[in-house]
Scaffold this active site. Structure first.
Site, PDB file in Angstrom:
ATOM      1  CB  SER A   1      -2.330  -9.526  -5.205  1.00 17.70           C
ATOM      2  OG  SER A   1      -1.523  -8.687  -5.979  1.00 17.70           O
TER       3      SER A   1
ATOM      4  CB  SER B   1      -0.889  -0.001   1.254  1.00 19.49           C
ATOM      5  OG  SER B   1      -1.682   1.170   1.298  1.00 19.49           O
TER       6      SER B   1
END
Length: 199
Positions: free
Chosen positions: A108, A36
């Protein structure tokens, strides 16, 4: 969840190759993976804009956006994360079959899940792109304020902090957003696609 039974695949009248020929380019998935704050969504959209301007059929599937609709029933448990990626793999395949270039922007975090997504598509239709950036730099950027919430204990099981991120072992491409500008990263991806005769 009950499984579908008594179903038969119906062959479509317009094939994937027909759509590719009409569009004048290949169709495939660029699967962006990374922490992120690494720049996945930013690069995905900048790349899509560039390809769109070159008359390429392209669509971005963004992690947060997909969780507003298709995957809004999923949380962030390991099981739900796996299902999140499985669904995106299936949706990506539909876009590829429609002749489009798909750019996905999903953390992911697990290799197994990314390999599952790869297995859903045909050979050479899945291009794993590792959007590389250190945790320290991602936390410094913190565009959504998530790392701050994690450090305050407001978010649990956050990838890279208290939930693992498994770096790709052999991605088709590594793009380092800590060292390079967004513009340079996009150029690098386009050059790679050109060398691979994808566009």
């Amino acid at each position: 969840m009950s499984k579908s039974t008594n179903i038969v695949w119906h062959q479509t009248s317009i094939q994937k190759e027909d759509r590719r020929n009409k569009n004048g380019h290949g169709s495939f998935v660029l699967w962006f993976t990374g922490l992120s704050g690494s720049g996945k969504s930013t690069i995905a959209n900048a790349l899509a804009q560039k390809l769109y301007e070159e008359n390429k059929q392209v669509f971005v599937l963004d992690g947060d956006n997909v969780r507003h609709g298709l995957n809004k029933d999923l949380g962030f448990s390991e099981e739900d994360r796996k299902e999140n990626i499985r669904r995106i793999g299936e949706v990506s395949k539909l876009f590829v079959d429609s002749g489009q270039i798909v750019v996905t922007a999903f953390i992911s975090p697990f290799r197994e899940d990314r390999e599952l997504a790869r297995s859903i598509l045909d050979k050479d239709e899945f291009i794993e792109v590792y959007i590389k950036c250190s945790l320290q730099e991602c936390e410094k950027r913190d565009p959504k304020g998530l790392y701050e919430k994690v450090r305050k204990g407001e978010i649990k099981q956050f990838t890279g902090v208290d939930s693992p991120y498994e770096e790709p072992l052999a991605p088709e491409l590594v793009v380092d957003t800590q060292k390079n500008s967004i513009e340079d990263c996009v150029k690098e991806i386009i050059q790679f696609l050109q060398l691979q005769n994808k566009i």
